[in-house]
Design an enzyme around this catalytic site. Structure first.
Site, short mmCIF file in Angstrom:
data_model
loop_
_atom_site.label_atom_id
_atom_site.label_comp_id
_atom_site.label_asym_id
_atom_site.label_seq_id
_atom_site.Cartn_x
_atom_site.Cartn_y
_atom_site.Cartn_z
N ASN A 46 11.68 -12.33 7.68
CA ASN A 46 10.81 -11.16 7.60
C ASN A 46 9.93 -11.22 8.83
OD1 ASN A 46 9.13 -9.08 6.92
ND2 ASN A 46 7.99 -10.21 5.35
N GLY A 47 9.90 -10.13 9.60
CA GLY A 47 9.04 -10.10 10.78
C GLY A 47 9.84 -9.69 12.01
N CYS B 220 9.90 -7.31 4.26
CA CYS B 220 11.18 -7.55 3.58
C CYS B 220 10.88 -8.43 2.37
CB CYS B 220 12.15 -8.28 4.51
SG CYS B 220 12.50 -7.35 6.00
N ARG C 198 9.60 -4.12 -1.26
CA ARG C 198 9.20 -4.57 0.08
C ARG C 198 10.19 -4.16 1.15
NH1 ARG C 198 5.23 -8.37 0.26
NH2 ARG C 198 5.92 -8.95 2.34
N LYS D 70 6.11 -0.94 1.33
CA LYS D 70 4.83 -1.22 0.68
C LYS D 70 3.90 -2.01 1.58
CE LYS D 70 1.83 -1.27 -2.60
NZ LYS D 70 1.08 -0.01 -2.86
N TRP E 207 13.93 -4.30 5.22
CA TRP E 207 13.42 -3.03 5.74
C TRP E 207 13.65 -3.11 7.23
CZ3 TRP E 207 8.80 -0.97 8.33
CH2 TRP E 207 8.68 0.42 8.20
C1 AGP Z 1 -0.73 4.67 0.90
O1 AGP Z 1 -0.23 5.26 -0.30
C2 AGP Z 1 0.34 3.92 1.66
N1 AGP Z 1 1.01 2.97 0.85
C3 AGP Z 1 -0.19 3.33 2.96
O2 AGP Z 1 -0.96 4.32 3.63
C4 AGP Z 1 -1.08 2.08 2.80
O3 AGP Z 1 -2.30 2.41 2.22
C5 AGP Z 1 -1.33 1.49 4.21
O4 AGP Z 1 -0.06 1.14 4.76
C6 AGP Z 1 -2.23 0.25 4.19
O5 AGP Z 1 -1.61 -0.75 3.44
P1 AGP Z 1 -2.52 -2.02 2.99
O6 AGP Z 1 -3.60 -1.50 2.11
O7 AGP Z 1 -1.57 -2.94 2.28
O8 AGP Z 1 -3.07 -2.64 4.25
#
Ligand code: AGP
Length: 615
Positions: A101-102, A2, A27, A610, A75
């Site tokens: 968040n969490g 979030c 986020r 994200k 989220w």
């Molecule tokens: C890839 O386009 C996605 N955003 C997702 O697979 C991402 O790579 C994965 O959640 C890992 O995230 P991170 O690199 O922040 O750990």
């Protein structure tokens, strides 16, 4: 996952917090809310949907002007995206507000206890219990920071909390456990946020909070303690991302901007890592060379795109160091009871540095006595802080959910780690390392050249927008590239896309081939292992004979593939192990353009966030 913002100062809290939330909307964006302290009271507004819904609400029913406030973009985890579940959550008297968040794992027990004590709770969230607990503790302590410490000691799970109380109009308090929170320190003002993008327009002086810490913000400064009240040592750092870096810079989408930034990101990730003699000097890798020389196994843990970077890294690590290298999905890793010891080097790859699956995997590895090296793009985030060493990628803020420049810089960082291992273990001579570094130094220009030739790829993508399925094939380092191309199409165009090792076609997937089915084939260089090249050319012939529409990614000068390519995408000649750095770019552009043609929201695809900070 979030977005959280807190502010104390002399500016309009409403303006500062809303501007920060706009920077953090990636986020989490299924609801948003804000609370402001003014006139001895606390006023709040919150709305389901994107931030713009909250802004409309505030335009219709303005909050009073105040200089202390908190805000949130959500989220959903506990409770759907509704007005009632949107943060901030207040106590029954409306005197304290909290955003979170969490996941608070013991919220049900706490909620039942609160109800027995006469509290009325109105949402489905875990967060609301915190507002009531803070109100109870504050009625005794009359000190929000102390109330927060007392409450945090009762919570289980992962949480970032930021709260304000009407009786302390110039104070905002934050707390963190297993979830991101950074402090911005300005002149006569202070900020709290999920990440620095929220306040770098005001200050670049930041403080990273550690595990189980509480921070109290006042205009004249911040105080950080442990949950037990003990003074905490904190590390200040300078945020070197420009404010514009978090803006779109003239592109329609952050993703387009970030694809275009890849040449610079690749070049920046090499900066400062080669000393005057041409040898590697990875100063953040704080694992002694003597220990690296004892490493007898490398295990890479990551998720999604970062996992695909790990799959490519395996080829380089094993080829350059002759150390066995396993690549594991972080979410599976600790449940398979992996064999780890002090001679295992675990590499955790993460753009956000907050992915809970990856964080829990590295914690498991450390419990087994292994050293952990993080490859991360977010300074001060949890994964590097909990690792023994870190190699930061220098991609700058990656706002789009679909990872692009972070992926390329993860590859560069993985190559650097592999070369560094070869350097300290003597499996690569200095001149061999310098030769690879020179090749890497050429990649930035090679990616630039690929980007200049993407017109036909965009046109092809638009022509395929009506398709239901696209398959991706690759061999050797091209196989993880095929997986990454498929993931991009899945997460952006919401269509079925699957990557295969081309050699697997005959073991089942070839049954999927039908008339005019688009199949992207990532062709390995004929200058590498010619047998691989010959085999994939045969694969292209096999699928074309069955009606597939072949989209061939092949290096300049490879004429063998021409007769079998319905669409041919050229990439610059690069060394075999480095070729994913250029072969991936057309697949990113392809997916982004096809999603745009479908009218999808490219930067914030449905159901995705994200940073996935829950398991
Ligand atoms: C890839 O386009 C996605 N955003 C997702 O697979 C991402 O790579 C994965 O959640 C890992 O995230 P991170 O690199 O922040 O750990």
């Amino acid at each position: 996952m979030c977005g959280i913002v807190g502010y104390v100062g002399s500016q309009s809290a409403l303006e500062v917090v809303l501007a920060g939330l706009r920077r953090l909307e990636y986020r989490g964006y299924d609801s948003a809310g804000i609370a402001v302290l003014a006139d001895g009271g606390l006023a709040a507004a919150r709305k389901a949907g994107k931030l713009v819904n909250l802004e409309k609400e505030l335009a219709a029913r303005p909050l009073p002007t105040g200089t202390t406030g908190i805000g949130h973009t959500r989220w959903a985890t506990h409770g759907g995206p509704t007005d009632a579940n949107a943060h901030p959550h207040l106590d029954n008297a409306g005197r304290v507000a909290v955003v979170h968040n969490g996941i608070i794992e013991n919220f049900a027990v706490l909620r039942a206890e609160l109800a027995e004590r006469g509290h009325e709770l109105f949402s489905e969230t875990d967060t609301e219990v915190v507002a009531h607990l803070l109100a109870e503790e504050f009625s005794v302590t009359a000190d929000l920071a102390e109330a927060m410490r007392l409450v945090c000691r009762r919570l289980e799970g992962a949480f970032t909390l930021v709260a304000a109380h009407a009786d302390e109009p110039d104070v905002v308090v934050g707390a963190r456990r297993n979830s991101p929170l950074v402090v911005g320190v300005g002149e006569g003002e202070a900020f709290l946020a999920s990440d620095v993008a929220a306040f770098i327009a005001h200050t670049r002086s930041a403080i990273e909070l550690g595990q189980d810490q509480v921070v109290e913000l006042r205009r004249d400064g911040v105080t950080v303690t442990g949950f037990d009240g003990s003074p905490a040592d904190v590390r200040s750092y300078h945020v070197d991302w420009d404010a514009s870096a978090a803006e779109k810079g003239g592109y329609d989408y952050f993703m387009l901007k970030e694809i275009a930034e890849q040449p610079k990101a690749v070049a920046d990730t090499l900066l400062g890592r080669i000393d005057a003699s041409g040898a590697l000097s990875l100063d953040e890798v704080r694992i002694p060379a003597s220990e690296l020389r004892e490493v007898d196994k490398v295990v890479i843990v990551a998720c999604g795109t970062a996992f695909h970077a790990g799959l490519i890294a395996k080829y380089a690590i094993e080829h350059w160091t002759r150390i066995p290298c396993e690549v594991e999905l972080a979410s599976e890793f600790r449940y398979r009871d992996p064999i780890l010891d002090s001679r295992s080097l675990v590499i955790a790859i993460s753009q956000s540095g907050e992915t809970m699956d990856t964080l829990m995997a590295l914690r498991h590895a450390r419990e087994q006595g292994s050293k952990v090296l993080a490859i991360c793009n977010t300074n001060g985030s949890t994964i590097p802080r909990e690792s023994d060493a870190v190699l930061y990628t220098h991609a700058g803020p990656e706002v789009a959910v679909a990872s692009t420049k972070a992926f390329l810089t993860q590859l560069v960082a993985c190559y650097l780690v592999a070369l560094y291992l070869g350097q300290v273990r003597g499996t690569k001579w200095g001149d061999e390392i310098r030769a690879v570094i020179r090749d890497l130094a050429q990649i930035s220009g090679a990616v630039e050249r690929v980007l200049e030739t993407m017109g036909p790829v965009r046109e092809l993508a638009r022509s395929l927008a009506h398709k239901d399925t696209v398959l991706f094939l690759g061999r050797h380092v091209g196989y993880p590239v095929a997986l990454e191309g498929a993931l991009k199409l899945k997460e952006l165009a919401y269509m079925h896309a699957e990557g295969f090792a081309a050699g697997e076609l005959k073991h089942g997937p070839i049954a999927l081939i039908e008339e005019d089915l688009p199949v992207v084939v990532v062709v390995p260089s004929p200058r590498g292992r010619s047998v691989l090249h010959d085999k994939i050319v045969s694969n292209i012939q096999e699928i074309r004979a069955r009606g597939a529409r072949t989209i061939v990614i092949a290096e300049e000068g490879d004429e063998t593939v021409v007769p079998y390519a319905d669409h041919l995408v050229r990439i610059p000649v690069t060394p075999v192990l480095l070729s994913p750095l250029v072969a991936t770019v057309p697949l990113q552009v392809f997916a982004c353009e096809l999603a745009t043609a479908r009218g999808n929201e490219v930067d914030q695809p449905r159901n995705l966030a994200k940073s996935v900070t829950v398991e």
